[in-house]
Design a protein around this motif. Structure first.
Motif, PDB file in Angstrom:
ATOM      1  N   LEU A 290       0.812  -1.223   0.000  1.00 38.06           N
ATOM      2  CA  LEU A 290       0.000   0.000   0.000  1.00 38.06           C
ATOM      3  C   LEU A 290       0.845   1.273   0.000  1.00 38.06           C
ATOM      4  CD1 LEU A 290      -2.921   1.042   0.183  1.00 38.06           C
ATOM      5  CD2 LEU A 290      -2.690   1.006   2.681  1.00 38.06           C
ATOM      6  N   LEU A 291       2.035   1.217   0.524  1.00 44.17           N
ATOM      7  CA  LEU A 291       2.873   2.406   0.618  1.00 44.17           C
ATOM      8  C   LEU A 291       3.168   3.036  -0.737  1.00 44.17           C
ATOM      9  CD1 LEU A 291       4.493   4.344   2.370  1.00 44.17           C
ATOM     10  CD2 LEU A 291       6.425   2.716   2.245  1.00 44.17           C
ATOM     11  N   PRO A 292       3.541   2.277  -1.760  1.00 43.21           N
ATOM     12  CA  PRO A 292       3.768   2.942  -3.057  1.00 43.21           C
ATOM     13  C   PRO A 292       2.503   3.618  -3.607  1.00 43.21           C
ATOM     14  CG  PRO A 292       4.776   0.780  -3.018  1.00 43.21           C
ATOM     15  CD  PRO A 292       3.937   0.869  -1.798  1.00 43.21           C
ATOM     16  N   GLU A 293       1.349   2.986  -3.382  1.00 39.18           N
ATOM     17  CA  GLU A 293       0.104   3.600  -3.853  1.00 39.18           C
ATOM     18  C   GLU A 293      -0.162   4.909  -3.121  1.00 39.18           C
ATOM     19  OE1 GLU A 293      -1.617   2.464  -6.303  1.00 39.18           O
ATOM     20  OE2 GLU A 293      -0.440   0.612  -6.560  1.00 39.18           O
ATOM     21  N   TYR A 294       0.113   4.923  -1.825  1.00 35.50           N
ATOM     22  CA  TYR A 294      -0.113   6.146  -1.060  1.00 35.50           C
ATOM     23  C   TYR A 294       0.842   7.250  -1.493  1.00 35.50           C
ATOM     24  CZ  TYR A 294      -0.423   9.332   2.887  1.00 35.50           C
ATOM     25  OH  TYR A 294      -0.575  10.455   3.679  1.00 35.50           O
ATOM     26  N   GLN A 295       2.057   6.847  -1.733  1.00 34.72           N
ATOM     27  CA  GLN A 295       3.023   7.838  -2.166  1.00 34.72           C
ATOM     28  C   GLN A 295       2.661   8.418  -3.528  1.00 34.72           C
ATOM     29  OE1 GLN A 295       6.730   5.743  -1.930  1.00 34.72           O
ATOM     30  NE2 GLN A 295       6.937   6.027   0.316  1.00 34.72           N
ATOM     31  N   ALA A 296       2.059   7.623  -4.377  1.00 35.06           N
ATOM     32  CA  ALA A 296       1.674   8.106  -5.711  1.00 35.06           C
ATOM     33  C   ALA A 296       0.452   9.015  -5.640  1.00 35.06           C
ATOM     34  CB  ALA A 296       1.395   6.919  -6.634  1.00 35.06           C
ATOM     35  N   PRO A 298      -1.720  10.427  -2.475  1.00 27.45           N
ATOM     36  CA  PRO A 298      -2.019  10.401  -1.040  1.00 27.45           C
ATOM     37  C   PRO A 298      -3.481  10.671  -0.733  1.00 27.45           C
ATOM     38  CG  PRO A 298      -0.049  11.694  -1.486  1.00 27.45           C
ATOM     39  CD  PRO A 298      -0.660  11.418  -2.821  1.00 27.45           C
ATOM     40  N   GLU A 299      -4.107  11.690  -1.384  1.00 29.53           N
ATOM     41  CA  GLU A 299      -5.489  12.019  -1.047  1.00 29.53           C
ATOM     42  C   GLU A 299      -6.452  10.907  -1.431  1.00 29.53           C
ATOM     43  OE1 GLU A 299      -8.375  14.213   0.688  1.00 29.53           O
ATOM     44  OE2 GLU A 299      -6.212  14.604   0.674  1.00 29.53           O
ATOM     45  N   VAL A 300      -6.276  10.360  -2.579  1.00 34.32           N
ATOM     46  CA  VAL A 300      -7.166   9.270  -3.031  1.00 34.32           C
ATOM     47  C   VAL A 300      -7.011   8.043  -2.141  1.00 34.32           C
ATOM     48  CG1 VAL A 300      -7.707   7.744  -4.959  1.00 34.32           C
ATOM     49  CG2 VAL A 300      -7.149  10.141  -5.404  1.00 34.32           C
ATOM     50  N   THR A 301      -5.806   7.767  -1.838  1.00 38.44           N
ATOM     51  CA  THR A 301      -5.557   6.574  -0.993  1.00 38.44           C
ATOM     52  C   THR A 301      -6.124   6.770   0.404  1.00 38.44           C
ATOM     53  OG1 THR A 301      -3.519   6.163  -2.213  1.00 38.44           O
ATOM     54  CG2 THR A 301      -3.782   5.023  -0.116  1.00 38.44           C
ATOM     55  N   ARG A 302      -5.988   8.027   0.940  1.00 36.91           N
ATOM     56  CA  ARG A 302      -6.516   8.298   2.268  1.00 36.91           C
ATOM     57  C   ARG A 302      -8.042   8.186   2.283  1.00 36.91           C
ATOM     58  NH1 ARG A 302      -4.850  13.042   2.621  1.00 36.91           N
ATOM     59  NH2 ARG A 302      -2.804  12.583   3.551  1.00 36.91           N
ATOM     60  N   GLN A 303      -8.693   8.742   1.229  1.00 35.04           N
ATOM     61  CA  GLN A 303     -10.149   8.670   1.161  1.00 35.04           C
ATOM     62  C   GLN A 303     -10.627   7.229   1.013  1.00 35.04           C
ATOM     63  OE1 GLN A 303     -12.036  11.252   1.638  1.00 35.04           O
ATOM     64  NE2 GLN A 303     -14.015  10.220   1.324  1.00 35.04           N
ATOM     65  N   ARG A 304      -9.913   6.449   0.232  1.00 39.29           N
ATOM     66  CA  ARG A 304     -10.305   5.046   0.040  1.00 39.29           C
ATOM     67  C   ARG A 304     -10.145   4.245   1.322  1.00 39.29           C
ATOM     68  NH1 ARG A 304      -7.407   0.698  -1.970  1.00 39.29           N
ATOM     69  NH2 ARG A 304      -5.679   2.067  -2.531  1.00 39.29           N
ATOM     70  N   LEU A 305      -9.100   4.517   2.053  1.00 41.72           N
ATOM     71  CA  LEU A 305      -8.912   3.821   3.329  1.00 41.72           C
ATOM     72  C   LEU A 305      -9.974   4.229   4.335  1.00 41.72           C
ATOM     73  CD1 LEU A 305      -5.006   4.047   3.726  1.00 41.72           C
ATOM     74  CD2 LEU A 305      -6.371   2.015   3.183  1.00 41.72           C
ATOM     75  N   TYR A 306     -10.346   5.484   4.324  1.00 43.94           N
ATOM     76  CA  TYR A 306     -11.382   5.950   5.247  1.00 43.94           C
ATOM     77  C   TYR A 306     -12.716   5.261   4.948  1.00 43.94           C
ATOM     78  CZ  TYR A 306     -14.819   9.041   7.390  1.00 43.94           C
ATOM     79  OH  TYR A 306     -15.892   9.536   8.106  1.00 43.94           O
ATOM     80  N   LEU A 307     -13.087   5.272   3.677  1.00 41.24           N
ATOM     81  CA  LEU A 307     -14.359   4.638   3.313  1.00 41.24           C
ATOM     82  C   LEU A 307     -14.352   3.135   3.622  1.00 41.24           C
ATOM     83  CD1 LEU A 307     -15.042   6.454  -0.110  1.00 41.24           C
ATOM     84  CD2 LEU A 307     -16.083   6.918   2.127  1.00 41.24           C
ATOM     85  N   ALA A 308     -13.237   2.468   3.374  1.00 39.73           N
ATOM     86  CA  ALA A 308     -13.158   1.024   3.676  1.00 39.73           C
ATOM     87  C   ALA A 308     -13.273   0.775   5.166  1.00 39.73           C
ATOM     88  CB  ALA A 308     -11.859   0.461   3.125  1.00 39.73           C
ATOM     89  N   THR A 309     -12.671   1.666   5.953  1.00 39.31           N
ATOM     90  CA  THR A 309     -12.746   1.502   7.408  1.00 39.31           C
ATOM     91  C   THR A 309     -14.151   1.729   7.917  1.00 39.31           C
ATOM     92  OG1 THR A 309     -10.443   2.215   7.604  1.00 39.31           O
ATOM     93  CG2 THR A 309     -11.798   2.260   9.606  1.00 39.31           C
TER      94      THR A 309
END
Length: 381
Positions: A290-296, A298-309
Motif C-alpha cells: 500500500l505504501l507505493p500507492e499512497y506515495q503516488a 495520497p489524497e485518493v488513498t486516504r479517502q479510500r482507506l477511510y471509506l473502507a474503514t
C-alpha cells in the motif's frame, strides 16, 4: 464151647495166623516191617537184597535235585521301576541294585526296596507363640523325595520320623521370630521361604538321603476366642491394600491425561504464535504494497482507506446514519428498535398503522427505551 476155653489155642484169633480164621496182625510186627522198609530206602539192609540199595541211591539223588531247584528258584526277586534295592549280605551293606528281575543268595542276601521317585507328603500343624506374644495355629505341608537309598535306610532309625520332627522344629522357630500380622496377612510367603531354608539347615548334618521339593503354607488362623476381632483387622488391612491399588490406578490414569492436556496446550500456543507471526507478516506485506500507492496519490488513498474503514465498522451495526443536507445535524435511524416496536404493536393491535415523517430535519422513530430520539451533533471534517 467158647473159643478162649483152656487147651483150645487153635481157636484163638490172635495166635492162629496161618489158619482159615486169621485175625488182625500183631502191632509190633507191623511196626517192625515198616521200619525195615524205610531203612532200606535210605541205605539200610532190606530183606530184598541188592534191589533195596539201588532204590535208596536214586531217592537221595532226586531229593538233592529237588532241593537245588527249590533253592535256585527261591532266589529270584523283582525291583519295581520306581525303586532301588539295597543288598545286605549277612546283614552288612553290600550295594544297590537297579529295577528289574534279579537273583540273590537265599538265606545269605537280604533285599530292601526303596522308592526313590514318588513324591511324599508330610503335614505339620499346631498352636505356636509369635514374637509379639500372640498365639496362632499354623498348618504347613512339605513334599519330599528319597535321593540316597543307603542314607535313607542307615543314617537314622527312621528318616521319615526325623524329617517330621525337623519340620516341627523349623516351623516353631520361624513362627516364634515373626509377628502375627505378618503370618496372617502379607508375610506368609516370607514365612514359607524361611521354614524351607531352616528345615534344610536342620536335616543337612544328619544325611537323611532326602530332598525337600516344596513347602506349602496351608493355613494360619488365631484361636477361636479372638477370631472375630482378627477377621475384622484382616478385612481392614485388605481394604487398605485395595484403596492403595485404586489410588495407584487413578494416578496412572490421570497422569497421562494431564500430560496430554499439557501437550495440547503447548501445541495450541505454538499454533497461536505461528498465526500471530503470519498475521503480522501479512500486515507488513500489505503495508508494503500500500505504501507505493499512497506515495503516488495520497489524497485518493486516504479517502479510500477511510471509506473502507467506515464500511467495515458500520457493517456490524443495526443503526443507520442520515446526513441532512444543509445543516450540521446528523441523525440515525434505530431500525432494530423500530422493527421490534412494530412487531409488538402488530401482536397487540393488528390493524394499527404507523407513520414516519422524514420530510423535516428531525426523524420521529418509535419510542425507545429512553423515550426520546437520539441526536448526534457531528461536524463534517
Amino acid at each position: 464151647m467158647a473159643w478162649n476155653e483152656p487147651g483150645k489155642d487153635d481157636k484163638d484169633p490172635w495166635k492162629n495166623k496161618g489158619g482159615k480164621n486169621q485175625g488182625p496182625p500183631d502191632l509190633d510186627d507191623l511196626l517192625k516191617d515198616l521200619g525195615n522198609k524205610v531203612g532200606g530206602i535210605f541205605g539200610g539192609k532190606s530183606s530184598g537184597g541188592g534191589s533195596g540199595k539201588s532204590f535208596s541211591s536214586v531217592g537221595i539223588g532226586l531229593a538233592l535235585i529237588v532241593a537245588v531247584l527249590v533253592y535256585a528258584f527261591s532266589g529270584f526277586y523283582t525291583i519295581k521301576e520306581a525303586e532301588q534295592g539295597i543288598v545286605l549280605r549277612f546283614g552288612q551293606y553290600s550295594g544297590t541294585v537297579e529295577p528289574g528281575l534279579r537273583w540273590k543268595w537265599t538265606f545269605i542276601d537280604r533285599i530292601i526296596p526303596v522308592d526313590i521317585q514318588t513324591t511324599r507328603d508330610l503335614p505339620a500343624a499346631g498352636f505356636m507363640l509369635t514374637r509379639d506374644e500372640n498365639v496362632v495355629r499354623v498348618e504347613m505341608q512339605i513334599q519330599y523325595r528319597v535321593v540316597d537309598p543307603r542314607n535313607y535306610v542307615f543314617s537314622v532309625t527312621n528318616a521319615d520320623d526325623s524329617l517330621s520332627q525337623s519340620l516341627d522344629s523349623a516351623l516353631r522357630y520361624v513362627v516364634g521370630h515373626a509377628k502375627m500380622d505378618d503370618i496372617l496377612t502379607s508375610g506368609r510367603e516370607q514365612v514359607r521361604q524361611d521354614v524351607w531354608a531352616e528345615l534344610n539347615d536342620i536335616i543337612e548334618p544328619y544325611n537323611l538321603g532326602l530332598i525337600v521339593v516344596d513347602v506349602n503354607f496351608k493355613d494360619a488362623r488365631p484361636p477361636e476366642e479372638v477370631k472375630d476381632a482378627f477377621d475384622d483387622a484382616i478385612a481392614a488391612q485388605e481394604d487398605e491394600v485395595r484403596f492403595l491399588r485404586e489410588a495407584e490406578a487413578y494416578a496412572k490414569g490421570i497422569e497421562p491425561r494431564a500430560r496430554g492436556r499439557v501437550k495440547r496446550m503447548e501445541q495450541e500456543a505454538i499454533a497461536y504464535r505461528e498465526q500471530t507471526v503470519l498475521d503480522a507478516q501479512g500486515e507488513v506485506a500489505k503495508f508494503e504494497k500500500l505504501l507505493p500507492e499512497y506515495q503516488a496519490a495520497p489524497e485518493v488513498t486516504r479517502q479510500r482507506l477511510y471509506l473502507a474503514t467506515m464500511e467495515k465498522v458500520y457493517s456490524n451495526t443495526s443503526k443507520v446514519m442520515v446526513d441532512v443536507d444543509g445543516g450540521n445535524n446528523m441523525m440515525y435511524l434505530p431500525l432494530d428498535k423500530i422493527m421490534q416496536q412494530q412487531n409488538q404493536t402488530n401482536r397487540i393491535i393488528p390493524n394499527a398503522s404507523q407513520s414516519v415523517n422524514t420530510s423535516g430535519n428531525t426523524v420521529n422513530s418509535a419510542p425507545s427505551s429512553s423515550g426520546r430520539s437520539d441526536r448526534f451533533n457531528n461536524g463534517r471534517n
